[in-house]
Write a protein that holds these residues in place. Sequence first.
Motif, PDB file in Angstrom:
ATOM      1  N   PHE A 161     -42.071  60.720-160.789  1.00 19.15           N
ATOM      2  CA  PHE A 161     -41.780  60.204-159.459  1.00 19.15           C
ATOM      3  C   PHE A 161     -41.605  58.688-159.506  1.00 19.15           C
ATOM      4  CE2 PHE A 161     -44.064  64.115-158.927  1.00 19.15           C
ATOM      5  CZ  PHE A 161     -43.484  64.732-157.828  1.00 19.15           C
ATOM      6  N   SER A 162     -40.556  58.214-158.875  1.00 18.18           N
ATOM      7  CA  SER A 162     -40.347  56.791-158.672  1.00 18.18           C
ATOM      8  C   SER A 162     -40.207  56.592-157.168  1.00 18.18           C
ATOM      9  CB  SER A 162     -39.092  56.309-159.405  1.00 18.18           C
ATOM     10  OG  SER A 162     -38.903  54.920-159.209  1.00 18.18           O
ATOM     11  N   VAL A 166     -50.444  60.784-164.466  1.00 14.54           N
ATOM     12  CA  VAL A 166     -50.391  59.593-165.312  1.00 14.54           C
ATOM     13  C   VAL A 166     -49.677  58.508-164.518  1.00 14.54           C
ATOM     14  CG1 VAL A 166     -49.546  58.589-167.460  1.00 14.54           C
ATOM     15  CG2 VAL A 166     -50.365  60.961-167.434  1.00 14.54           C
ATOM     16  N   LEU A 167     -50.363  57.388-164.304  1.00 15.21           N
ATOM     17  CA  LEU A 167     -49.824  56.315-163.468  1.00 15.21           C
ATOM     18  C   LEU A 167     -49.226  55.214-164.337  1.00 15.21           C
ATOM     19  CD1 LEU A 167     -49.489  55.115-160.626  1.00 15.21           C
ATOM     20  CD2 LEU A 167     -51.753  54.094-160.876  1.00 15.21           C
ATOM     21  N   GLU A 168     -47.925  54.976-164.159  1.00 19.70           N
ATOM     22  CA  GLU A 168     -47.244  53.911-164.899  1.00 19.70           C
ATOM     23  C   GLU A 168     -47.412  52.562-164.217  1.00 19.70           C
ATOM     24  OE1 GLU A 168     -43.434  55.394-167.048  1.00 19.70           O
ATOM     25  OE2 GLU A 168     -43.448  56.332-165.068  1.00 19.70           O
ATOM     26  N   GLU A 169     -47.163  52.534-162.911  1.00 15.70           N
ATOM     27  CA  GLU A 169     -47.331  51.284-162.161  1.00 15.70           C
ATOM     28  C   GLU A 169     -47.583  51.602-160.702  1.00 15.70           C
ATOM     29  OE1 GLU A 169     -43.008  49.724-160.914  1.00 15.70           O
ATOM     30  OE2 GLU A 169     -43.324  49.687-163.092  1.00 15.70           O
ATOM     31  N   PRO A 199     -52.931  51.469-162.984  1.00 22.43           N
ATOM     32  CA  PRO A 199     -51.831  51.648-163.950  1.00 22.43           C
ATOM     33  C   PRO A 199     -52.357  51.826-165.366  1.00 22.43           C
ATOM     34  CG  PRO A 199     -51.298  49.891-162.421  1.00 22.43           C
ATOM     35  CD  PRO A 199     -52.732  50.256-162.147  1.00 22.43           C
ATOM     36  N   GLY A 200     -51.749  52.785-166.091  1.00 24.11           N
ATOM     37  CA  GLY A 200     -52.157  53.068-167.464  1.00 24.11           C
ATOM     38  C   GLY A 200     -53.215  54.138-167.574  1.00 24.11           C
ATOM     39  N   MET A 211     -48.647  55.195-152.720  1.00 16.94           N
ATOM     40  CA  MET A 211     -48.460  53.934-152.003  1.00 16.94           C
ATOM     41  C   MET A 211     -47.171  53.224-152.418  1.00 16.94           C
ATOM     42  SD  MET A 211     -51.739  54.805-152.196  1.00 16.94           S
ATOM     43  CE  MET A 211     -53.340  54.641-151.416  1.00 16.94           C
ATOM     44  N   GLY A 212     -46.396  53.797-153.309  1.00 15.64           N
ATOM     45  CA  GLY A 212     -45.199  53.148-153.834  1.00 15.64           C
ATOM     46  C   GLY A 212     -45.416  52.832-155.293  1.00 15.64           C
ATOM     47  N   THR A 213     -44.810  53.614-156.177  1.00 16.63           N
ATOM     48  CA  THR A 213     -45.232  53.533-157.571  1.00 16.63           C
ATOM     49  C   THR A 213     -44.361  54.402-158.463  1.00 16.63           C
ATOM     50  OG1 THR A 213     -47.137  53.921-158.999  1.00 16.63           O
ATOM     51  CG2 THR A 213     -46.801  55.463-157.249  1.00 16.63           C
ATOM     52  N   GLU A 214     -44.674  54.407-159.757  1.00 16.42           N
ATOM     53  CA  GLU A 214     -44.046  55.314-160.720  1.00 16.42           C
ATOM     54  C   GLU A 214     -45.155  56.061-161.448  1.00 16.42           C
ATOM     55  OE1 GLU A 214     -41.055  53.858-163.288  1.00 16.42           O
ATOM     56  OE2 GLU A 214     -39.967  52.784-161.717  1.00 16.42           O
ATOM     57  N   PHE A 215     -45.014  57.387-161.490  1.00 16.54           N
ATOM     58  CA  PHE A 215     -46.065  58.191-162.093  1.00 16.54           C
ATOM     59  C   PHE A 215     -45.509  59.559-162.474  1.00 16.54           C
ATOM     60  CE2 PHE A 215     -45.901  58.974-157.635  1.00 16.54           C
ATOM     61  CZ  PHE A 215     -46.228  60.303-157.432  1.00 16.54           C
ATOM     62  N   VAL A 216     -46.284  60.279-163.288  1.00 14.57           N
ATOM     63  CA  VAL A 216     -45.926  61.636-163.727  1.00 14.57           C
ATOM     64  C   VAL A 216     -47.014  62.584-163.265  1.00 14.57           C
ATOM     65  CG1 VAL A 216     -45.521  63.156-165.708  1.00 14.57           C
ATOM     66  CG2 VAL A 216     -44.665  60.806-165.752  1.00 14.57           C
ATOM     67  N   VAL A 217     -46.617  63.746-162.737  1.00 17.56           N
ATOM     68  CA  VAL A 217     -47.564  64.790-162.359  1.00 17.56           C
ATOM     69  C   VAL A 217     -47.206  66.047-163.138  1.00 17.56           C
ATOM     70  CG1 VAL A 217     -48.509  66.206-160.496  1.00 17.56           C
ATOM     71  CG2 VAL A 217     -47.831  63.835-160.037  1.00 17.56           C
TER      72      VAL A 217
END
Length: 350
Positions: free
Chosen positions: A186-187, A227-230, A250-251, A211-217
């Motif tokens: 998700f972006s 997993v939260l990228e940013e 993040p991370g 809240m507005g971010t990039e992550f994988v579910v």
Amino acid sequence: MKESDYSFEELIHSESFQNWVKGQAEPEEKKYWDDWVAKASENRLLAMRAQKRIAGFSIKPTSNPNRAKVWRNLQKHIPGKKDHNLKSKSISSSNDRLQWFFRAAAVFLLVASTALAIHFMYEPAPGKQEDQLVRKEVITKYGERKTIKLNDGSSIILNAHSNLVYSVDPGDSNAVEVFLDGEAHFSVEKRGNPEDSPFKVRTSGGYVKVMGTEFVVSTRNQDTQVVLEEGSVALTPMNSGNREMTIMKPGELAEFNADSKSIKTRLVNTDVYSSWTTYQLVFDKTPLDEVMDRLENTFGVKVVVRQADLYERTISGAIDNSSLEVITSALSNTLDTPIIVKDDAVYVDK
């Protein structure tokens, strides 16, 4: 094509040899390189060095292998009933039919369970009627991925063998709710006020408030993994009594299920979990059983590992994941073990 010896540099820069390593060679090219490798042991050793450079893999033993997990994986992957000698067994046509039957049944159960989960988990926002929401479903097959662009500027990349249903409020394009069964990246565009215009991801395990971010579910193996990228996300298990949210940094990687009382997080290399979106697989001291799970979930194959000590290896490096043949060729060279792809199955160490 000349028949003389090649240097290491010549091999790694040869387009023909690269095609052979990646499983993309034409029949004549394939026969040429097969014959060249078989001609002399020196050729084979040189080819292995060059293949490893092209594949980008390295391997390291784990310090404390989980023996119980190894045994469970062996039991899961050994075909047929107990086979203490780990010998391969011939598969009859009736077994083939059964395999396809179970595969079809699994797909049916996936669709049925997803539909039930969506029915029980989707709740219209306060003050909104369900028929006012626009709802769409996206499904991917094995070996397929799809990109979904939303009106608020957010995008979702749905990985192979996954199911995603999302609803959007026509009156507020920022109010998006997603149900996921499988794996997706998700972006999400940053929200001015997350409370007024929430972006929510739901799984059978709980909620991810964005809240507005990039992550994988991912919902592979029953648990929900984030997993939260940013940016920032808040997690709430489905059956958590106090509805207390866990805020990720993040991370971090977080895992939970519907009954989790608390959510444990740890720092990870996020590329390992998001690299598939760029048609690559990145591994960072990744246990072999996780690599094999990735192959099964992406390409819909059954992986059979017949050598227990291989589970004590970890994989590091990056490889193009455009085809199963490319990955298995690289793994074969890295592990120095034969890997055969046959009849929707991958056999490691024949």
